[in-house]
Structure formats: structure tokens, C-alpha cells
Design an enzyme around this catalytic site. Structure first.
Site, PDB file in Angstrom:
ATOM      1  N   PHE A 136     -55.447 -66.206  46.864  1.00 59.00           N
ATOM      2  CA  PHE A 136     -56.089 -67.379  46.275  1.00 59.00           C
ATOM      3  C   PHE A 136     -56.618 -67.016  44.873  1.00 59.00           C
ATOM      4  O   PHE A 136     -57.101 -65.906  44.653  1.00 59.00           O
ATOM      5  CB  PHE A 136     -57.228 -67.799  47.208  1.00 59.00           C
ATOM      6  CG  PHE A 136     -57.870 -69.112  46.886  1.00 59.00           C
ATOM      7  CD1 PHE A 136     -57.285 -70.301  47.302  1.00 59.00           C
ATOM      8  CD2 PHE A 136     -59.064 -69.162  46.189  1.00 59.00           C
ATOM      9  CE1 PHE A 136     -57.885 -71.511  47.024  1.00 59.00           C
ATOM     10  CE2 PHE A 136     -59.671 -70.369  45.907  1.00 59.00           C
ATOM     11  CZ  PHE A 136     -59.072 -71.545  46.324  1.00 59.00           C
ATOM     12  N   ASP A 213     -60.750 -61.477  53.129  1.00 57.19           N
ATOM     13  CA  ASP A 213     -61.112 -62.873  52.924  1.00 57.19           C
ATOM     14  C   ASP A 213     -60.596 -63.673  54.126  1.00 57.19           C
ATOM     15  O   ASP A 213     -59.387 -63.710  54.382  1.00 57.19           O
ATOM     16  CB  ASP A 213     -60.482 -63.379  51.616  1.00 57.19           C
ATOM     17  CG  ASP A 213     -60.953 -64.784  51.268  1.00 57.19           C
ATOM     18  OD1 ASP A 213     -61.168 -65.577  52.206  1.00 57.19           O
ATOM     19  OD2 ASP A 213     -61.079 -65.099  50.072  1.00 57.19           O
ATOM     20  N   TYR A 238     -66.539 -74.479  54.935  1.00 62.82           N
ATOM     21  CA  TYR A 238     -66.222 -75.920  54.814  1.00 62.82           C
ATOM     22  C   TYR A 238     -64.784 -76.236  55.199  1.00 62.82           C
ATOM     23  O   TYR A 238     -64.369 -77.374  55.123  1.00 62.82           O
ATOM     24  CB  TYR A 238     -66.530 -76.424  53.395  1.00 62.82           C
ATOM     25  CG  TYR A 238     -65.895 -75.629  52.265  1.00 62.82           C
ATOM     26  CD1 TYR A 238     -64.566 -75.809  51.932  1.00 62.82           C
ATOM     27  CD2 TYR A 238     -66.638 -74.698  51.559  1.00 62.82           C
ATOM     28  CE1 TYR A 238     -63.977 -75.080  50.916  1.00 62.82           C
ATOM     29  CE2 TYR A 238     -66.067 -73.960  50.536  1.00 62.82           C
ATOM     30  CZ  TYR A 238     -64.733 -74.149  50.216  1.00 62.82           C
ATOM     31  OH  TYR A 238     -64.156 -73.423  49.213  1.00 62.82           O
ATOM     32  N   LYS A 239     -64.025 -75.208  55.582  1.00 59.01           N
ATOM     33  CA  LYS A 239     -62.641 -75.427  56.022  1.00 59.01           C
ATOM     34  C   LYS A 239     -62.651 -75.633  57.540  1.00 59.01           C
ATOM     35  O   LYS A 239     -63.104 -76.681  58.004  1.00 59.01           O
ATOM     36  CB  LYS A 239     -61.768 -74.269  55.542  1.00 59.01           C
ATOM     37  CG  LYS A 239     -61.642 -74.287  54.009  1.00 59.01           C
ATOM     38  CD  LYS A 239     -60.931 -73.092  53.425  1.00 59.01           C
ATOM     39  CE  LYS A 239     -60.846 -73.248  51.896  1.00 59.01           C
ATOM     40  NZ  LYS A 239     -60.381 -72.040  51.218  1.00 59.01           N
ATOM     41  N   ARG A 387     -48.665 -78.817  51.763  1.00 60.49           N
ATOM     42  CA  ARG A 387     -49.317 -77.956  52.732  1.00 60.49           C
ATOM     43  C   ARG A 387     -49.919 -78.840  53.812  1.00 60.49           C
ATOM     44  O   ARG A 387     -50.796 -79.654  53.550  1.00 60.49           O
ATOM     45  CB  ARG A 387     -50.392 -77.139  52.032  1.00 60.49           C
ATOM     46  CG  ARG A 387     -50.801 -75.898  52.785  1.00 60.49           C
ATOM     47  CD  ARG A 387     -51.795 -75.085  52.012  1.00 60.49           C
ATOM     48  NE  ARG A 387     -53.031 -75.842  51.772  1.00 60.49           N
ATOM     49  CZ  ARG A 387     -54.176 -75.287  51.417  1.00 60.49           C
ATOM     50  NH1 ARG A 387     -54.251 -73.979  51.226  1.00 60.49           N
ATOM     51  NH2 ARG A 387     -55.245 -76.022  51.205  1.00 60.49           N
TER      52      ARG A 387
HETATM   53  C1  LIG Z   1     -60.844 -71.785  49.908  1.00 61.88           C
HETATM   54  C2  LIG Z   1     -60.788 -70.376  49.481  1.00 61.88           C
HETATM   55  C3  LIG Z   1     -61.760 -69.838  48.625  1.00 61.88           C
HETATM   56  C4  LIG Z   1     -62.832 -70.750  48.059  1.00 61.88           C
HETATM   57  O1  LIG Z   1     -63.818 -70.112  47.346  1.00 61.88           O
HETATM   58  P1  LIG Z   1     -65.118 -70.965  46.943  1.00 61.88           P
HETATM   59  O2  LIG Z   1     -65.968 -70.026  46.233  1.00 61.88           O
HETATM   60  O3  LIG Z   1     -65.704 -71.489  48.220  1.00 61.88           O
HETATM   61  O4  LIG Z   1     -64.653 -72.113  46.100  1.00 61.88           O
HETATM   62  C5  LIG Z   1     -61.685 -68.495  48.310  1.00 61.88           C
HETATM   63  N1  LIG Z   1     -60.698 -67.711  48.811  1.00 61.88           N
HETATM   64  C6  LIG Z   1     -59.745 -68.202  49.633  1.00 61.88           C
HETATM   65  C7  LIG Z   1     -58.688 -67.305  50.174  1.00 61.88           C
HETATM   66  C8  LIG Z   1     -59.757 -69.544  49.977  1.00 61.88           C
HETATM   67  O5  LIG Z   1     -58.819 -70.043  50.766  1.00 61.88           O
END
Ligand SMILES: *Cc1c(COP(=O)(O)O)cnc(C)c1O
Length: 415
Positions: A136, A213, A238-239, A387
Site C-alpha cells: 500500500f 501490516d 475501519y475496514k 476490487r
Molecule cells: C488501508 C491501509 C492503510 C491505511 O492507512 P491510514 O493511515 O489508516 O490511512 C495502510 N496500509 C494498508 C496496507 C492499508 O490497506
């Protein structure tokens, strides 16, 4: 209308969707979430989970009671401990983590920075970070920023975009100068599940620490951080934990490591004695030292309802339904959408596939804009990916079939 649109799919797949819903032991959980008629199918639970119906009452009660009546007294009564209590609960229900190793604070991005810096400080003299090009963006940017800040080098693994990082690739990338390996457990695009225990061992064999992560795996599949000997981890709430937009992240630091590392954002809330307001910083023992400023209490409320639901349903049963959902999307794609040029860009082996499936087509960007207008909500991943993220407790098989039937109609140019 649903009846009409489903007629675009082969009869046996429509029958299968209905049979899968009827035989789904978790089907009743779907009623616990907020649904509206304007949303025909929601396939973005891996970006922002739906709210639970109980969240409405929880937020209202909070304003009236904890905040409205207890006021500042609530800090002593419960809020100071909330990041640690909630962290322990996330650890127990979803991470396979014993108490005292998980804390809720900040965004995933900020916690990634804090824990990566803490890990690097625990490996002085080592100059290399191992990361991958399919991670990400925030994860890649954080690694780049830290490398520039500390004068370290990054060894980039370039995994197959349709799958993800393998233990062999990590073995080839680490050396005796590697301080940290930072990877995602489930890849945000392909949904590939990295072999967390094997890669953790590979990192440790090289004397490096590993930071996982968990954004796309927490709440979706069993994780087992303690059992795998993971050093550090972060993840979103939040996911699949349905904590609501901007809900704070969690961080995990293994007990054995905790007292040997400090994080770089030294704030008063991570101090050993925050209310003595002393002249200089002394980090608290345990996980509190990873907190920097005042905890985002409001953002910690909704996820508590989802954690209760996950605990009731059981992570193993959730994973089982998730595998069936992704399998069903692939069956629909292979049979109904492949003739229109749609291809599957996620692993076909369910053992290495997380909770979403990426489908590709040259016309996908435009098709998704039309899907959104119809209340069918997947997301778009450049350059040509749809997705489909199915949160198991809030998504039905007929919902998935309906979404794919709409996509079929749009890509056929018959809308
Ligand atoms: C959704 C996601 C994030 C989001 O980071 P935020 O700081 O909450 O915006 C980070 N890493 C991965 C792999 C994600 O899927």
C-alpha cells in the site's frame, strides 16, 4: 429489479447464490448492520466497513452519559485505560496476542512510522530495510521517508502483482545488515496472503525484526502473532473491524521487545507519569509508551460492537464464509464475465487468497462509475481493476451475484 438483473447470469449460479445464503450459518449477522435501499450491493467492506445498528445507540449514549455526565472525570474512570483495554481485546479476539502487547492510537500511517522507527532503534548498526513494491502506498512512503531521514538503504522486493511476496523472495533480500522487514499480511490489490510465520522466521534468521501490516487481514482470518513470534504489527480498524471513518489504528509490540524500544514521538500521554507534568520525558513501561497524545476516544466506540460480533461468530467461521464468497466471485467471473474480457487478478488458491478479489477489464474505470450510480459499490484500482471486498458478516451471496449481474449488463453495453 433484483430478479430482473439476476436473469443475466446462468440459472445455476443464481440458484447457487440462494442456496449458499440459505446454508450460511452466519447469514443472520447481516441484519445487525445498517442497510439502506439505495445501496444495492456493497463490495467495499475492506475499505470502510458498514456501521452496525447498535453503533447508533452507543454513540448517543456516549454523548448523554460518559461524555455529557461524567465529563472530565471519565478520563480517570475509563478513558485513560481505553487504548490498552481495547488493544487487549483486539489482540484476544483477532490477533492471537496475549494481553499487554496491543494499543490503539493514531492512524495506521503514524503508527507504522512510530513502530518502524522503534524497531530500527533496536537494531543499531544495521542499515537496510526490506519492503516490497506492491505494498500500500502509505507503507512505501513511510519506508522511503525513514530511509532518507536516517540514511538507510531500502531493498525493494518486486513481487508478482497478481500474487504477492514469498518467503523465498524475502530470503533473497535479507542479509546481516538488514534491520527491518516491513510487509503486508494480505496484499491490498491482489489479496495474496503472505506466509507470515515463514517470513517472520526468515527475517529472524537474518537477525532482523519484522513489522506486519494487518490492515486487510484483521477481523477476517486467524492471525496468530504470538505463535509466529512476530515482533511488531499495525492494522486498521475501519475496514473489517467496522470502526467508522478515521477510526484509530492498533499497534502490537511483542512483550520481549517492549522495554528495549522507544518510539520517536515523545508525547505526554506515553510518559511514565503524564500528570506530574515533569521537565523531561521518561517513557512509560509496557504498551503505553507507544501512545503520544490524547487518545481518540470517540473513534474507539464503534469497533467495540464489531469485536463483540466477531467474537460471537468466531474468526474461523468468518474465514470459512470469506473463502466461499471469494470463490463465488471467481466462479461468476469465470463463467459469466470472462466472455466479456474480464480476468481474475487474485490468487486462485483459497489458501493464499484473502477477503477480496480483483477483476480486470480495460473498461473497468467507466463501468465502476456506472455501478456506483446504480448503488453497486466495489472500488477501482488503477489501471483496470475492480476490487470486490466482501466483509463476511455483512455480505450475502445474492448481493455478490447482483453486483456481478450489473457489471455484466454494463460491460455488455446493454444498460
Ligand atoms: C488501508 C491501509 C492503510 C491505511 O492507512 P491510514 O493511515 O489508516 O490511512 C495502510 N496500509 C494498508 C496496507 C492499508 O490497506
Amino acid at each position: 429489479m433484483t430478479g430482473d438483473i439476476l436473469s443475466r447470469l446462468p440459472d445455476h449460479l443464481v440458484a447457487e447464490a440462494k442456496a449458499l445464503d440459505e446454508g450460511d450459518p452466519l447469514a443472520a449477522y447481516r441484519e445487525e448492520f445498517v442497510h439502506t435501499d439505495a445501496v444495492v450491493a456493497y463490495l467495499d467492506g475492506n475499505s470502510l466497513g458498514r456501521p452496525l445498528a447498535t453503533t447508533r445507540g452507543r454513540l448517543g449514549d456516549f454523548v448523554a452519559e460518559d461524555w455529557g455526565e461524567r465529563l472530565i472525570r471519565a478520563w480517570d474512570e475509563q478513558w485513560m485505560e481505553l487504548p490498552l483495554h481495547l488493544g487487549d481485546r483486539i489482540g484476544r479476539v483477532t490477533l492471537g496476542a496475549a494481553p499487554g502487547q496491543t494499543v490503539v492510537a493514531d492512524s495506521t500511517t503514524v503508527l507504522l512510522y512510530k513502530l518502524a522507527r522503534a524497531a530500527l532503534a533496536a537494531r543499531p548498526g544495521r542499515t537496510r530495510i526490506v519492503a516490497d513494491t506492491e505494498n500500500f502506498p502509505t507503507d512505501r512512503y513511510i519506508v522511503q521517508g525513514i530511509a532518507a531521514e536516517l540514511g538507510l538503504t531500502i531493498r525493494w522486493i518486486e513481487p508478482d502483482p497478481a500474487t504477492g511476496v514469498t518467503a523465498e523472495e524475502v530470503r533473497a533480500a535479507v542479509a546481516d545488515d538488514t534491520a527491518l522487514v516491513l510487509l503486508s499480511h494480505v496484499a491490498y490489490k491482489s489479496a495474496h496472503i503472505a506466509d507470515l510465520p515463514a517470513i517472520t522466521r526468515v527475517a529472524h534468521d537474518a537477525g532482523a525484526l519484522v513489522l506486519w501490516d494487518l490492515c486487510h487481514s484483521v477481523g477476517l482470518l486467524p492471525i496468530g502473532l504470538d505463535a509466529a513470534g512476530v515482533d511488531l504489527a499495525v492494522g486498521c480498524t475501519y475496514k473489517y473491524l467496522n470502526g467508522g471513518p478515521g477510526a484509530p489504528a492498533f499497534g502490537y509490540v511483542a512483550t520481549a521487545l517492549q522495554d528495549n524500544v522507544v518510539q520517536p514521538i515523545q508525547g505526554w500521554m506515553g510518559h511514565a507519569e503524564p500528570f506530574t507534568m515533569g521537565p523531561s520525558y521518561t517513557p512509560s513501561g509496557g504498551m503505553r509508551r507507544f501512545i503520544s497524545g490524547t487518545p481518540p476516544v470517540l473513534g474507539m466506540l464503534p469497533m467495540q460492537d464489531m469485536l463483540a460480533l466477531i467474537e460471537r461468530a468466531g474468526v474461523d467461521a468468518i474465514r470459512e464464509k470469506s473463502v466461499r464468497l471469494t470463490e463465488f466471485v471467481i466462479d461468476l467471473a469465470d463463467e459469466a464475465l470472462a466472455p466479456l474480457g474480464v480476468t481474475v487478478a487474485s490468487p486462485r488458491d483459497p489458501l493464499t487468497r484473502g477477503g477480496h478479489v480483483t477483476l480486470e477489464h480495460d473498461g473497468m474505470q467507466d463501468a465502476i462509475a456506472q455501478l456506483w450510480q446504480r448503488g453497486v459499490i466495489p472500488d477501482f484500482r488503477r489501471p483496470r481493476g475492480l476490487r470486490a471486498g466482501m466483509s463476511p458478516l455483512s455480505t450475502s451471496f445474492v448481493e455478490v451475484a447482483t453486483a456481478m449481474a450489473h457489471l455484466h449488463q454494463i460491460l455488455s453495453g446493454q444498460d
